[in-house]
Every structure is written in structure tokens, then in C-alpha cells.
Design an enzyme around this catalytic site. Sequence first.
Site, PDB file in Angstrom:
ATOM      1  N   ARG A   1      41.701  47.878  50.592  1.00 16.81           N
ATOM      2  CA  ARG A   1      42.492  47.433  50.003  1.00 16.81           C
ATOM      3  C   ARG A   1      43.433  48.547  49.505  1.00 16.81           C
ATOM      4  NH1 ARG A   1      41.377  44.601  44.301  1.00 16.81           N
ATOM      5  NH2 ARG A   1      38.501  46.109  44.165  1.00 16.81           N
TER       6      ARG A   1
ATOM      7  N   GLU B   1      52.257  30.811  49.066  1.00 16.98           N
ATOM      8  CA  GLU B   1      51.488  31.795  50.325  1.00 16.98           C
ATOM      9  C   GLU B   1      52.994  30.750  51.569  1.00 16.98           C
ATOM     10  OE1 GLU B   1      49.245  30.542  48.378  1.00 16.98           O
ATOM     11  OE2 GLU B   1      48.555  32.218  47.615  1.00 16.98           O
TER      12      GLU B   1
ATOM     13  N   PHE C   1      44.430  32.754  51.657  1.00 17.77           N
ATOM     14  CA  PHE C   1      45.341  32.308  51.745  1.00 17.77           C
ATOM     15  C   PHE C   1      46.112  32.721  52.856  1.00 17.77           C
ATOM     16  CE2 PHE C   1      43.958  32.850  47.579  1.00 17.77           C
ATOM     17  CZ  PHE C   1      42.615  31.971  47.176  1.00 17.77           C
TER      18      PHE C   1
ATOM     19  N   HIS D   1      40.846  41.084  50.532  1.00 19.14           N
ATOM     20  CA  HIS D   1      39.548  40.277  50.056  1.00 19.14           C
ATOM     21  C   HIS D   1      39.093  39.577  51.625  1.00 19.14           C
ATOM     22  CE1 HIS D   1      41.518  41.498  46.396  1.00 19.14           C
ATOM     23  NE2 HIS D   1      40.725  40.845  45.697  1.00 19.14           N
TER      24      HIS D   1
ATOM     25  N   ASP E   1      33.410  35.551  43.213  1.00 23.37           N
ATOM     26  CA  ASP E   1      34.744  34.637  42.756  1.00 23.37           C
ATOM     27  C   ASP E   1      34.073  33.541  43.871  1.00 23.37           C
ATOM     28  OD1 ASP E   1      36.404  35.970  41.262  1.00 23.37           O
ATOM     29  OD2 ASP E   1      37.282  36.181  42.503  1.00 23.37           O
TER      30      ASP E   1
ATOM     31  N   ARG F   1      37.563  43.656  49.078  1.00 24.44           N
ATOM     32  CA  ARG F   1      37.802  44.326  47.661  1.00 24.44           C
ATOM     33  C   ARG F   1      36.725  44.642  47.848  1.00 24.44           C
ATOM     34  NH1 ARG F   1      34.528  42.346  43.662  1.00 24.44           N
ATOM     35  NH2 ARG F   1      35.363  42.530  41.611  1.00 24.44           N
TER      36      ARG F   1
END
Lengths: 315, 283
Positions: free
Chosen positions: A10, A59, A84, A110, A118, A168
Site C-alpha cells: 500500500r 464506496e 469495500f 488491506h 481488525d 497492509r
Amino acid sequence: MADVKKIATRESYGNTLKELAAEGHEDLVVLDADLAAATKTGMFRKAYPDRHFNCGIAEGNMMGVAAGLSTMGYVPFVSSFAMFAAGRAFEQVRNSIGYPHLNVKIGATHGGISVGEDGASHQCCEDFALMRSIPGMTVICPADDVEARAAVRAAYEMEGPVYLRFGRLAVPVFHDAENYHFEIGKGEQITEGSDIAIIATGLMVNEARMAAEQLAAEGIHARVINIHTIKPLDEEIVLKAAKECGKIITAEEHNVIGGLGEAVCAVLSEKLPTPVRRVGVQDVFGCSGPAWDLLKFYGLDAATICKTAHEMLGK
Amino acid sequence: MTNAEKLTLAKHACHIRMGVIEGTHSAKCGHPGGSLDIAELLSYLYFVEMNVDPKDPKMADRDRLVLSKGHAAPALYAALAERGYFPVEDLKTLRKIGSYLQGHPNMNETPGVDMSTGSLGQGISAACGMALGAKHAGKPINVYTIVGDGEVEEGECWEAFMFAAHYGLSNLCVVLDRNHLQIDGTTETVMNSAPLEEKLKAFNFNVVTIDGHDYDQIEAAMQAFHAETAKPTCIIMDTIKGKGVSYMTNSVDWHGKGPNDDEYKIAIEELNAAYAALEQEEN
């Protein structure tokens, strides 16, 4: 591998967007959905605030806005988490970007289990399946910083929709930036070998490299192939590996349903039936935990690849 | 607008309605109800309002129209044919294999279609992107989008409304076609979105409510859109679904089916009569 440089792809994404803009690509614009800090497009926003559009936590609308911008001659990079971008906004990607085949680049960060703490709600292991199923969509999952940078550039340069999956987690950089040649749709053979082939994508490519090293110590010569472009799949390199190695392991940070493993199996079952074992997320949801521990927990590591090779070779 | 100008537009609208009937009859399916009710709007957009050129459908700085309620494609196609983008005769190929007139608009196949739509809620987002792009490039391009009153039940519409206001897209004109009917019944009974004026005002839109079959009111609303320099505009357009064909008027049954041969005959006779009346009024 202690002194190997580690960078999250990323980061490579955000850095390359900034570089492309600095090189004078005026048509490049970046969209984000309140995640600019995490998707690393914040770097671009800081340097080019007039070309970064925050769409808020919406999104679906963001994908449509990108579609509209592309019809006006812009090249939008739409950024969010894979969950998303590919998940929530699937139908907008399918109908507003894929169906009209618009020049929109989806930068999905991610991706996979390595999101870590998470937990399952944010660990997208279905994005390859979703994006592969859209006609005309190019699907790319780079393995390290060097490849991710090259992939962002190649996506910008090609015409048409592209889904780029980034991670990530900071992962080892193993490509040589000076000499690495990246081409969309062309796999990379990393090691020679004809006892077994390991076809991997994303952070699993480095695990495959480590597995090959361990196997080599046992006298097993594994061919490691990096498939950065899941679609269109480099059938030639897959068929060659099947013909010359006779046994294949696929490795991906994705559900074994719908991902690289199935793409490889589809080609082989139709053109050259070959035994395949799929290392990946075994059709389960993830859970919270430190990323590297999770990868081990779900069998996304060199050890699992080695174990699978032993089973396939009867050793 | 002079009376003569209004009569000319009314004749275009009548032709658009005939095209809707020709297409949906030939296809034996499609969405005539919500197509018929935007005939006046489309005639105004294509013959007065929009900077477009049927000889150059991709003209760089043209105005854009996104039919977010994509199921009203028969009306869009009929308007494009009436404006000269392609032969009127081709409207009969609607929804047939090999036709460039797909069930819902496809920008890559149909000259004059600026965005592929059909899945409700999505066209409005694309229109926002177009308006943002035009504004960012400093080009005097207006973007029009037609949204249904059933369509606004999609959450994406409200994401897009927020976006349009946030970015001050004063070059965006959302026309909300309020005919009060959707597939399962009235909008009031299926999912009441009222009060729309108050909601759009609260979303920071310049809101104008008009009778969508009245050219003076359409013209005034477009003037209000042009006068607005800070906010996006929403024209809430009250219409009668199925207008122009007696048995389709205000009938929920005519949302999504084509007229059979007998029904087709009645519709065309009525529209021919309406056209003749306009000609008589002209002379």
C-alpha cells in the site's frame, strides 16, 4: 532474511501515485473513501490536494464518480480497503466500470488475512473471485514493493479497468528494482526446478521462495512462479510448469474458492490435467491476531507449502 | 418561449412517445410507462437546452445526459432518433439480439448515450463524476441526469446527493421524475420518500418543483439551474406515468410490459390524433 527491507505494498501504491503525478501526468486523479491515511493516498493528497477527492464513507458512489470522471478523460485511481472496493461496491464496479469497460483503476489495500487485528470483517479473501468474474477486468496482486510500483505504472499506462490488490503488512522486498521487468499478464519464473512447481501470488510469492530454499536443502527442486496478474492469467507459464514439473502447488492469501488456485486448475483441467494442491484460506473466515501469526495459523506460509510438497511427492 | 416554439417541442415529444410505443411493441417488453412521462423533458433537453451535435456524438465539450432511471431507455432512444443520431426506423430493433438499442442504455453501442445505466442509483454517481471532471477542467459543460422517484429509495442516490453538494457541483442538474408509481405500487405505499423537496434542500440542493409536462415551467427550472452558481440543482418534476396513451396513464401495470398488437394500434391512433391536433393548432 533478518536484514531484508520490508515495505507494505500500500506504501508502494501511494508513493507511485505521487511519482506519476510528479512526472506530469495531469489526467491522474485519486479518490478515497475516508481512508487516505490507511490506503496511503494521503501522500498524494498532500502533494496534489486539487486532484485528490475524498468521497466520504460511500464506496458505491465513489466507484460511480470514478466512472464519470473517466468518461471526461481522467484516469481515476479509486482507493479503499479490498473488502469495500471489491465487496461492498461490487455491483458499481461491475455495472458502472466493468460493463462500459471504463479506464478506472481500483487500488484496493488491506487485502487478505494479513490485515491482522481488525479481524474477519475487514479481511477480504474473496476479492480475486469477485473481480475475476467481471468480463474485461484485469486483476493484479503484486508480491513486493518493486512489483507493486511497476504494477501501478502499468495499470496507469494500459487502457481499461484494473483491480490492484495491495497489502497492509510490510513484506520483504526481493525483486531487484534495477533489473525487474514487469508486464501485465506475464508470469515470472523465480527459480529453476522440475520436481514440483509452486505458483504463487502476492505475499505468498516470498513464502514460496523460502519453501523452495528449504526443499532444495532436501534435494527437491521446486520451480517458483510468481503470478502477479491473476487475470488475464499467463496460461503459457502455467502449462509449461505443468508439463515440465508434473505437480503443482498454488499459494495465495485468498479463499481457495475463486482465486488463483481455481484459475490455474481451470486452465489445467481443460488443457493439461495435472495434480494440483491449493494452499490458501480453506473456505473459512479469518479472526483477529498479529498478521504474521495469522498467516501461520491459516497455513499461509512456507512451512505449509513444504508440507504440501512432501505430501504430493510422497516424501 | 413562444407558442410556436412550444408547439414544435410538443410535436417532438409526440414523436418520442410514438418511438416508445414502436420500440416496446416490437420488443414485446420494455418500460413504456416511465418512458412516456419524460417526453416533454427530453424534447426540451435535446432541442433547446443541451449543447450536443448528433453528427459528432462524442464532441469533446458537449453537455452530458445520464439516464439514471435507465429503464426509460425507449424514451432516450426515441429522443436521440428524433434529434438525428440514428434512424427512427431502428427503434423497432429495441431489445433484439444484435441491436445497438439494448434494454438499458449502453454507452459503447448507442450514439449519443453518455453513460451505461440500468442498475438504479448508479447513473447519478457517474453524473457527479462527469460534473466534477468538467468543473475541475474548467470547462463550461453541464451534466443532466434523470432520476426516478422510486430510484431514490436506493441509498447510493443520497451518497451522490451529498457528494454533489459537498463539491458544489453547480453544473449538475438532477431531474427527479416524480410520477408516484413503482413496480409494486405507489411510492407512498412501497417506500415513502416524501417529503422530497425538504430532503433535497437539507442536502444543500437548489430545489425547483415543476409540472414536467409544461414547457414554460421546464424552461423556468432550467433558467434557475443556470442562475445557480454554488449548489447543484434538483428539478423535482411532477409527471403522469404513461402520459399520452389513455390506458397506460397513471397505471402501475404499464411499468414494465410492451403493448400487444391491439394495444399498439390504440396507442398509435391516440398519438397520431394528438399530433394532428398540434398541427392544427399550428396552422
